[in-house]
Design an enzyme around this catalytic site. Sequence first.
Site, PDB file in Angstrom:
ATOM      1  N   THR A 398      -2.469   3.405  -5.797  1.00  8.00           N
ATOM      2  CA  THR A 398      -3.813   3.751  -5.317  1.00  8.00           C
ATOM      3  C   THR A 398      -4.547   4.543  -6.398  1.00  8.00           C
ATOM      4  O   THR A 398      -3.936   5.204  -7.236  1.00  8.00           O
ATOM      5  CB  THR A 398      -3.783   4.547  -4.000  1.00  8.00           C
ATOM      6  OG1 THR A 398      -3.007   3.825  -3.064  1.00  8.00           O
ATOM      7  CG2 THR A 398      -5.156   4.798  -3.413  1.00  8.00           C
ATOM      8  N   THR A 416      -7.026   0.447  -3.505  1.00  9.77           N
ATOM      9  CA  THR A 416      -5.566   0.368  -3.525  1.00  9.77           C
ATOM     10  C   THR A 416      -5.048  -1.051  -3.367  1.00  9.77           C
ATOM     11  O   THR A 416      -5.740  -1.919  -2.820  1.00  9.77           O
ATOM     12  CB  THR A 416      -4.982   1.245  -2.387  1.00  9.77           C
ATOM     13  OG1 THR A 416      -3.561   1.315  -2.522  1.00  9.77           O
ATOM     14  CG2 THR A 416      -5.311   0.682  -1.009  1.00  9.77           C
ATOM     15  N   ASP A 440       0.804  -0.787   6.150  1.00 11.53           N
ATOM     16  CA  ASP A 440       0.054   0.326   6.752  1.00 11.53           C
ATOM     17  C   ASP A 440      -0.179   0.108   8.245  1.00 11.53           C
ATOM     18  O   ASP A 440      -0.619   1.026   8.944  1.00 11.53           O
ATOM     19  CB  ASP A 440      -1.289   0.531   6.040  1.00 11.53           C
ATOM     20  CG  ASP A 440      -1.145   1.389   4.791  1.00 11.53           C
ATOM     21  OD1 ASP A 440      -0.065   1.974   4.587  1.00 11.53           O
ATOM     22  OD2 ASP A 440      -2.116   1.483   4.018  1.00 11.53           O
ATOM     23  N   SER A 470      -5.104   6.152   4.990  1.00  6.38           N
ATOM     24  CA  SER A 470      -5.278   7.593   4.763  1.00  6.38           C
ATOM     25  C   SER A 470      -6.292   7.861   3.651  1.00  6.38           C
ATOM     26  O   SER A 470      -6.561   9.022   3.326  1.00  6.38           O
ATOM     27  CB  SER A 470      -3.944   8.231   4.357  1.00  6.38           C
ATOM     28  OG  SER A 470      -2.993   8.075   5.375  1.00  6.38           O
ATOM     29  N   GLY A 490      -0.920   8.017  -0.483  1.00  9.53           N
ATOM     30  CA  GLY A 490      -0.495   7.602   0.850  1.00  9.53           C
ATOM     31  C   GLY A 490      -0.896   8.635   1.883  1.00  9.53           C
ATOM     32  O   GLY A 490      -2.021   9.141   1.872  1.00  9.53           O
TER      33      GLY A 490
HETATM   34  O1  DON Z   1      -4.541   3.133   2.739  1.00 11.73           O
HETATM   35  C1  DON Z   1      -3.597   3.895   2.645  1.00 11.73           C
HETATM   36  O2  DON Z   1      -3.527   4.948   3.237  1.00 11.73           O
HETATM   37  C2  DON Z   1      -2.459   3.550   1.710  1.00 11.73           C
HETATM   38  N1  DON Z   1      -2.345   2.126   1.582  1.00 11.73           N
HETATM   39  C3  DON Z   1      -2.696   4.200   0.399  1.00 11.73           C
HETATM   40  C4  DON Z   1      -1.533   3.994  -0.520  1.00 11.73           C
HETATM   41  C5  DON Z   1      -1.395   5.041  -1.521  1.00 11.73           C
HETATM   42  O3  DON Z   1      -2.162   5.959  -1.624  1.00 11.73           O
HETATM   43  C6  DON Z   1      -0.211   4.925  -2.386  1.00 11.73           C
HETATM   44  N2  DON Z   1      -0.083   6.129  -3.166  1.00 11.73           N
HETATM   45  N3  DON Z   1       0.488   6.731  -3.760  1.00 11.73           N
END
Ligand code: DON
Length: 594
Positions: A398, A416, A440, A470, A490
Site C-alpha cells: 500500500t 493499494t 479484506d 482501513s 493495513g
Molecule cells: O484496504 C486496506 O485496508 C488494506 N487492503 C490495505 C493494505 C495495506 O495497507 C498493506 N500494508 N501494509
Amino acid sequence: MRALSRKWSSRRPALLAAVLLGAAMLVHTFAIAAPARAAVPATAAAAAAEKAAMLPPGTAIASAHGLATDAGFEIIRAGGNAFDAAVAVSAVLSVVEPISSGIGGGGFFLLHEGRSGRDVFVDARETAPAAATPAAYLDAQGELDRDRATNGPWSAGIPGLPAALVHVAAEYGQLPLATSLAPAIRIARQGFPVYERLERGYASRRAVMERYRGTREVFLADGDPPKVGELLVQPDLARTLELLAEHGFDGFYRGEVAAKLLAAVAEEGGQWRADELAGYRVRERAPLAFGYRDWNIVTAPPPSSGGVALAQILQILEGWDLAALDEPTRIHLVSEAMRRAYRDRTIYLGDPDFVKMPLARLTSAGYAAGLRAGIHPQKATPSALLSGEVAPLEDDETTHFSIIDAHGNRASVTQTVNLLYGSGMVAPGTGVLLNNEMDDFALKPGTPNAFGVMGFAANAVAPGKRMLSSMTPTFMTSPDRVVAVGAPGGSRIITQVLLAILAYDAGMSPPQVAALPRFHHQWMPDAISAEPGALAPATVEALQAMGHKVNAGESDWGNLQTVQWDRKAGTLSGGSDPRREGGKAAVEPVSAGD
Ligand code: DON
C-alpha cells in the site's frame, strides 16, 4: 516466450540508473516560505496581496518514491493542478512500487477544491466478482482457504484505480489524461532502478509470484529475480497505460486489455466476466467530517473503516487533556479508545451500497461519551474475545501520497494492491499485477484476515460489493494550518493517522509527525503493539500493571506521507516517513497554471 523485459545493469551501472537511484533514495524534507511582500498602497494590489496570502506559496508533494514526487512537480510545471499531479503521482507509483499499489488494484482519492472549498471522496475500491461466493473461499474442511484468499486470481477484485485516474483527470484536472500519464508511461518504458524494498519484497513472495507466467515475464531476467541497481523495464505496462491515456475508461475495462485480463484470470482457474470489468464505476462519496479540538477533520467514509474509527477515537479522547497526562495513562487511554473503535469496525462496517450502518450513532459525540465513560482510568478493559493470534506486521504494501498546490487544492490518496505484490499474478501481455484485495472481506465470518482483523455479515462477500478497508486519506484544517496525511499499514493505517493528528495538534512539524514512534491496539488480538523504542520500559511496566498485554519492540510499520500549509507563517512543508528508503517530500515555489 516473450523476450525478457528486464535489462541487466551488471555491466553498465548505467548513469541513468545512478542518477535515478540517487534521486529516488534521497529523503527530502524541507520548507519554503512565501516571498516577502512589499507594502503596496494601491487597493487592487493590496487586494491581490491579501488574496495571495490566503493561498499556499507553491506546491508541496510527499510520496513514497522520489520519481513519483518528481512526476507530480513535472505536471504542476506543465500547467496542471493538484489533481493532475495526483493522477501523475498515482500512475508513477503504480509503475515504480508494484510491491504496494498499481493499476491492477484500487484506492481512495480524497480531494479538496481550493476555489469552491468542496471536499470529495473518490472511491476506487475493487469490487467482488460474481463468482466470489463465500463457499468459493473454503477448503474441504470448511476452513478459510488462505491460498485462494491471498494468492492468484481468486484473491483479486475488479480493479478500480484505472477508473479513478480517468475520473479525477476528467472531473477535476486541467490537463489531458495523456499528459498526466506521460511520466508513468515513460518510466515504465525506460525502466527505473530496483531498490532494496522491491528486491526484499520479491524474495518474500517469490514462490507465489513465479507460479504465474505473466509475472515471470515481467520480473525474471534469465530466471533471476530483480536485484538492487538493475533497471526494471515494463513495456507491456507502458502500452496498457498508453491505451488508458488514448481511450480513457475503455482503454482498460473494454477491448484489448480487458480481453487479456479475462483470459489471464481464466487461464489460472479464476472467473471474471467481461461485464464486471465494463461495469466497474468509481463512486463519489461525501467525506466524513467532524471536529477535534481546533481542527476540522475531513476523512474517509465507508467502505473505509478509517474515518468512522477516527471519529470515535478522537471524540472519546476529547474528554481528556492528553498533554497533561503522564505517558502510561495517556497511552492506556488512547489504546482503550482504539480498542473500542476496532470492535465496532469488526461488527458494523462494510460497503455502504450493500449494508446499512448506524453511522450517525457511531460517529456522534454522545456515543463517544458513552464509550469514554466505560474506560477505567487505570485498568485495561479485556477485549470481549481473545483470538489468540498475533497480528502480522505490515511493511511496504500500500502507498499514500499527499499534495497541496498553489491554488489551495489538495489531494490525499491511499492506493493499494493489498499485500506485497498483491495476488502475485501479472496478466500476461498487460503488465498489470492483480491485487489480492478479496482478503479484506470477512471471507469466513469471525476468521481473522492477513491483518488479524475479522468481520461478520456487514463485510461478507457479495457480487459487486466493495471490501472494507482501513485506508484513511485525511485532511485536517485549523485556523492556522492545513494538512494532508495518510499511510499504508493495513489495520494499522487508522492508528498511524490518529497519532499523526494528535502529533499535529501537539504542534509537531511534518517531518516530526512522519518519524514519530507508533503504537497500536485493534481490539483483537487484545494487546498494545509498539515499535522499537516507542514505549519506555517504565511505561511498558505501568501499562502491564493496568492489565495490558504489551508487544513492545515489534518491528516498525507504515510509510506515512504528509504535507502542511501553515497559513499564519505562509510556509509549505512536507514529511516523508524516514522508516522506508526512497520517499520524498518536497516543496516548489511554482503555481499551477504558471
Ligand atoms: O484496504 C486496506 O485496508 C488494506 N487492503 C490495505 C493494505 C495495506 O495497507 C498493506 N500494508 N501494509
